[in-house]
Write an enzyme that holds these catalytic residues in place. Sequence first.
Site, short mmCIF file in Angstrom:
data_model
loop_
_atom_site.label_atom_id
_atom_site.label_comp_id
_atom_site.label_asym_id
_atom_site.label_seq_id
_atom_site.Cartn_x
_atom_site.Cartn_y
_atom_site.Cartn_z
N LYS A 1 0.83 -1.20 0.00
CA LYS A 1 0.00 0.00 0.00
C LYS A 1 0.86 1.25 0.00
CE LYS A 1 -3.17 2.69 2.71
NZ LYS A 1 -3.52 3.05 4.08
N GLY B 1 0.51 4.87 1.02
CA GLY B 1 -0.42 5.74 1.75
C GLY B 1 0.09 7.15 1.83
N GLU C 1 0.63 8.71 4.64
CA GLU C 1 1.56 8.79 5.76
C GLU C 1 2.72 7.81 5.64
OE1 GLU C 1 1.27 10.86 8.39
OE2 GLU C 1 -0.53 11.78 7.54
N ALA C 2 2.40 6.63 5.11
CA ALA C 2 3.40 5.57 5.10
C ALA C 2 3.25 4.67 3.87
CB ALA C 2 3.27 4.73 6.36
N ILE D 1 3.73 0.69 2.70
CA ILE D 1 3.71 -0.61 3.36
C ILE D 1 4.23 -1.67 2.39
CG2 ILE D 1 2.23 -2.30 4.56
CD1 ILE D 1 1.91 0.31 5.94
N ASP E 1 -7.42 6.01 15.02
CA ASP E 1 -7.74 5.71 13.62
C ASP E 1 -8.54 4.41 13.51
OD1 ASP E 1 -7.79 6.17 10.90
OD2 ASP E 1 -5.79 5.38 10.52
#
Length: 206
Positions: A5, A7, A9-10, A12, A117
């Site tokens: 993924k 994202g 923010e991050a 993966i 979250d």
Amino acid sequence: MKLVKKGAEADIYLTIWHGKKSILKIRKRKEYRNEILDNRIRTLRIIREAKMISEVKQFGISTPLVYFVDQKKFEIYLQFVEGKLVRDLSNEMIIKTCEKIGKIVGILHKNGVMHGDITTSNFILSRSNLVILDFGLSQKTERIEDHAIDLRLFKEVLNSAHVEIVGLAWSSFLRGYGKIVGNQKKEQVVLQVSVIEKRGRYANVV
Ligand SMILES: Nc1ncnc2c1ncn2[C@@H]1O[C@H](COP(=O)(O)OP(=O)(O)O)[C@@H](O)[C@H]1O
Ligand SMILES: [Mg+2]
């Protein structure tokens, strides 16, 4: 290494850590943020995530094991959890699982932890249990207002991603939540959720 993924923010990745299937989460640089501040925020989040994922295990909550944290690279290696994201389950299963989600959130709140979250993408239904992920925004707090933020976000997620079952899923969640925190606290938090919702509506009008 396989990208799972990308994202905001991050990123993966699926990788191997000392022979074990592992998830590598890399917190990304935000170009619009001052670099020093950005580094501080990413370090804080990665440490907070690693700490909280491990800490909540003592309450009997299932989370991935933390294999390794590389503070300098803003990286965290986690145990890969086999299973299906709650988001991708059948409607019937989502409704059922929401009670368990409510219980997990209840246990966190009872122990003074806000997740920050709560979404159906942050729970994996594995063969043996329901596993909660993504503690990057979690906080130690006993405040009703903070706990209400968790509930309000989850309600929003049901409203947007699972709109055809929102009513049933929400009451299932509240059933589980109430079983853990008790009716009095549940009512207080739900009342606070409606306060936040009203505030939101008012803000939209103005
Ligand atoms: N330990 C894990 N085991 C299996 N899948 C994971 C694991 N951690 C994350 N994932 C997958 O990666 C996605 C994003 O990870 P998450 O930690 O929630 O980061 P983000 O901050 O991008 O939401 C999850 O929704 C899940 O599909
Ligand atoms: Mg997530």
